[in-house]
Design a protein around this motif. Structure first.
Motif, short mmCIF file in Angstrom:
data_model
loop_
_atom_site.label_atom_id
_atom_site.label_comp_id
_atom_site.label_asym_id
_atom_site.label_seq_id
_atom_site.Cartn_x
_atom_site.Cartn_y
_atom_site.Cartn_z
N PRO A 60 109.37 -24.96 -55.62
CA PRO A 60 109.63 -25.76 -55.27
C PRO A 60 111.13 -26.07 -56.10
N TRP A 61 112.37 -25.63 -55.74
CA TRP A 61 113.87 -25.74 -55.55
C TRP A 61 114.64 -26.94 -55.98
N PRO A 62 114.65 -27.17 -57.03
CA PRO A 62 115.17 -28.39 -57.00
C PRO A 62 116.73 -28.91 -56.41
N ASP A 63 117.25 -29.51 -55.92
CA ASP A 63 118.93 -29.72 -55.02
C ASP A 63 119.52 -30.54 -56.52
N ILE A 64 120.66 -29.73 -56.34
CA ILE A 64 121.29 -30.72 -57.79
C ILE A 64 121.19 -31.49 -56.85
N ASN A 65 121.95 -31.55 -55.52
CA ASN A 65 122.29 -32.99 -55.33
C ASN A 65 122.00 -34.26 -55.02
N LEU A 66 120.71 -34.10 -55.52
CA LEU A 66 120.15 -35.27 -55.58
C LEU A 66 120.10 -35.91 -57.58
N ARG A 67 119.85 -36.95 -56.82
CA ARG A 67 120.04 -38.07 -58.62
C ARG A 67 119.31 -38.18 -59.35
#
Length: 77
Positions: A60-67
């Motif tokens: 899984p790759w993190p979504d840096i736009n999700l807070r």
């Protein structure tokens, strides 16, 4: 441990992320047979076998736009 005491560790996992960070060498097994083996950078960055690619694609790759903490938790009614 290897550098300081000459101790090697056999780490068995499906988690290639942790294997990549703690290993120098890696062996990818599929149904009990070796599919790929070698330097961890080479195997992870240039996989040859479809199973190795499948394992890498499942990371899984993190979504840096999700807070975190931006949505309200709603109780079930």
């Amino acid at each position: 441990l290897k550098k300081d005491y000459g101790i090697s560790i056999l780490y068995i996992t499906h988690d290639l992320t942790t294997a990549y960070h703690i290993s120098d060498q890696i062996i990818v097994l599929y149904r009990g047979s070796v599919m790929e083996a070698g330097d961890v950078d080479t195997v992870i960055k240039n996989p040859k076998h479809p199973y190795t690619r499948l394992l890498i694609d499942s990371i899984p790759w993190p979504d840096i736009n999700l807070r975190w903490g931006t949505s309200d938790i709603q109780a079930k009614e």
